[in-house]
Design a protein around this motif. Structure first.
Motif, PDB file in Angstrom:
ATOM      1  N   UNK A  58      39.421 112.588 -17.536  1.00  0.00           N
ATOM      2  CA  UNK A  58      40.610 112.367 -18.360  1.00  0.00           C
ATOM      3  C   UNK A  58      40.935 110.873 -18.406  1.00  0.00           C
ATOM      4  N   UNK A  59      41.638 110.473 -19.456  1.00  0.00           N
ATOM      5  CA  UNK A  59      42.010 109.070 -19.618  1.00  0.00           C
ATOM      6  C   UNK A  59      42.838 108.574 -18.441  1.00  0.00           C
ATOM      7  N   UNK A  60      43.712 109.437 -17.879  1.00  0.00           N
ATOM      8  CA  UNK A  60      44.552 109.021 -16.764  1.00  0.00           C
ATOM      9  C   UNK A  60      43.708 108.551 -15.581  1.00  0.00           C
ATOM     10  N   UNK A  61      42.536 109.158 -15.413  1.00  0.00           N
ATOM     11  CA  UNK A  61      41.629 108.746 -14.337  1.00  0.00           C
ATOM     12  C   UNK A  61      40.748 107.575 -14.799  1.00  0.00           C
ATOM     13  N   UNK A  84      31.041 110.637 -20.700  1.00  0.00           N
ATOM     14  CA  UNK A  84      32.327 109.964 -20.932  1.00  0.00           C
ATOM     15  C   UNK A  84      33.380 110.922 -21.491  1.00  0.00           C
ATOM     16  N   UNK A  85      33.785 111.874 -20.657  1.00  0.00           N
ATOM     17  CA  UNK A  85      34.765 112.875 -21.090  1.00  0.00           C
ATOM     18  C   UNK A  85      36.166 112.301 -21.270  1.00  0.00           C
ATOM     19  N   UNK A  86      36.420 111.160 -20.643  1.00  0.00           N
ATOM     20  CA  UNK A  86      37.726 110.522 -20.798  1.00  0.00           C
ATOM     21  C   UNK A  86      37.935 110.025 -22.231  1.00  0.00           C
ATOM     22  N   UNK A  87      36.839 109.826 -22.964  1.00  0.00           N
ATOM     23  CA  UNK A  87      36.847 109.248 -24.314  1.00  0.00           C
ATOM     24  C   UNK A  87      37.295 110.332 -25.295  1.00  0.00           C
ATOM     25  N   UNK A  88      38.539 110.277 -25.692  1.00  0.00           N
ATOM     26  CA  UNK A  88      39.069 111.254 -26.646  1.00  0.00           C
ATOM     27  C   UNK A  88      39.541 110.558 -27.910  1.00  0.00           C
ATOM     28  N   UNK A  91      41.390 105.577 -31.359  1.00  0.00           N
ATOM     29  CA  UNK A  91      42.512 104.681 -31.663  1.00  0.00           C
ATOM     30  C   UNK A  91      43.168 104.181 -30.389  1.00  0.00           C
ATOM     31  N   UNK A  92      43.425 105.101 -29.453  1.00  0.00           N
ATOM     32  CA  UNK A  92      44.064 104.702 -28.195  1.00  0.00           C
ATOM     33  C   UNK A  92      43.170 103.769 -27.385  1.00  0.00           C
ATOM     34  N   UNK A  93      41.872 104.047 -27.385  1.00  0.00           N
ATOM     35  CA  UNK A  93      40.953 103.188 -26.647  1.00  0.00           C
ATOM     36  C   UNK A  93      40.961 101.767 -27.198  1.00  0.00           C
ATOM     37  N   UNK A 100      37.984  94.492 -25.365  1.00  0.00           N
ATOM     38  CA  UNK A 100      37.182  95.708 -25.288  1.00  0.00           C
ATOM     39  C   UNK A 100      37.269  96.481 -26.596  1.00  0.00           C
ATOM     40  N   UNK A 101      36.102  96.744 -27.205  1.00  0.00           N
ATOM     41  CA  UNK A 101      36.024  97.409 -28.502  1.00  0.00           C
ATOM     42  C   UNK A 101      35.138  98.644 -28.405  1.00  0.00           C
TER      43      UNK A 101
END
Length: 230
Positions: A58-61, A84-88, A91-93, A100-101
């Motif tokens: 998750x993104x939180x981790x 890379x499961x955190x990658x959802x 736009x937020x990334x 970082x792009x």
């Protein structure tokens, strides 16, 4: 000012995922990456990171791993890996850090080059390739074409592509992905994903039909970003 590449960082700063179960060379590999990176990468350089950034679910981790990369010098451009499961939300990334792009159906610029890419998937000629794999593979081809087409429409005639999965089989056979890459003015293709014994049959660089394919798996390049362009 130079362009470097690396892949398969497999960071796990917010959890317990020791990578040395895959070999002694992975022991405290994050420290190796950081030390090597700082020794050769300046703030003016750009580093391509071809997937498998973090083990986080998750993104939180994952944010802790992303902050770790953010602390390193240079501009970083990413594609997604199979872990890379955190990658959802793309736009937020892309709103997180100026240095970082993240690529998903889009592209980024390095001097007069467009940097395009997508995750890719298992090769259709690999063993146990299923109908489900076929659907994912076709979707990845669409994403890659969108990235390439967007770059060309914006006037770029020099392209570097990142894919996480190897774009061809061990026999270097042509397939729909290599054919797609050859439709566009692609000069170099960066890929990773392979580790351990799979790397024994791999060449550093493969030149085929005017394209240069370069493997950048961390354990293959001794956890050190390699220079792609001056």
């Amino acid at each position: 000012m130079a362009l470097y590449a690396i892949s398969d960082l497999h960071l796990a700063l917010s959890g317990d995922k020791p990578m040395d179960i895959f070999g002694d060379n992975w022991y405290r590999h994050d420290e190796k990456i950081k030390n090597n990176w700082i020794n050769i990468i300046s703030e003016k350089d750009t580093v391509l990171i071809a997937g498998d950034i973090s083990w986080s679910m998750h993104m939180e981790e994952g944010i802790k791993d992303l902050e770790w990369i953010h602390s390193l010098p240079g501009t970083k451009i990413f594609i997604k890996g199979n872990h890379d499961y955190f990658w959802t939300s793309i736009t937020k990334l892309n709103e997180l850090y100026e240095d970082m792009n993240f690529i998903q159906n889009n592209f980024y610029t390095y001097r007069d080059y467009a940097i395009c890419g997508t995750r890719g998937w298992n090769n259709p000629k690999s063993e146990n390739f299923t109908e489900h794999d076929e659907k994912i593979y076709r979707r990845e081809l669409i994403r890659l074409r969108l990235s390439l087409e967007t770059a060309v429409k914006n006037g770029f005639n020099k392209i570097i592509v990142m894919v996480h999965f190897p774009p061809f089989s061990e026999k270097e056979e042509e397939n729909d992905m290599t054919n797609l890459l050859e439709e566009y003015p692609v000069e170099k293709v960066i890929y990773g994903h392979l580790h351990g014994s799979s790397l024994q049959r791999i060449k550093d660089k493969i030149n085929k039909n005017n394209l240069e394919y370069i493997i950048t798996s961390c354990d293959y390049i001794n956890f050190t970003p390699i220079k792609i362009l001056e």
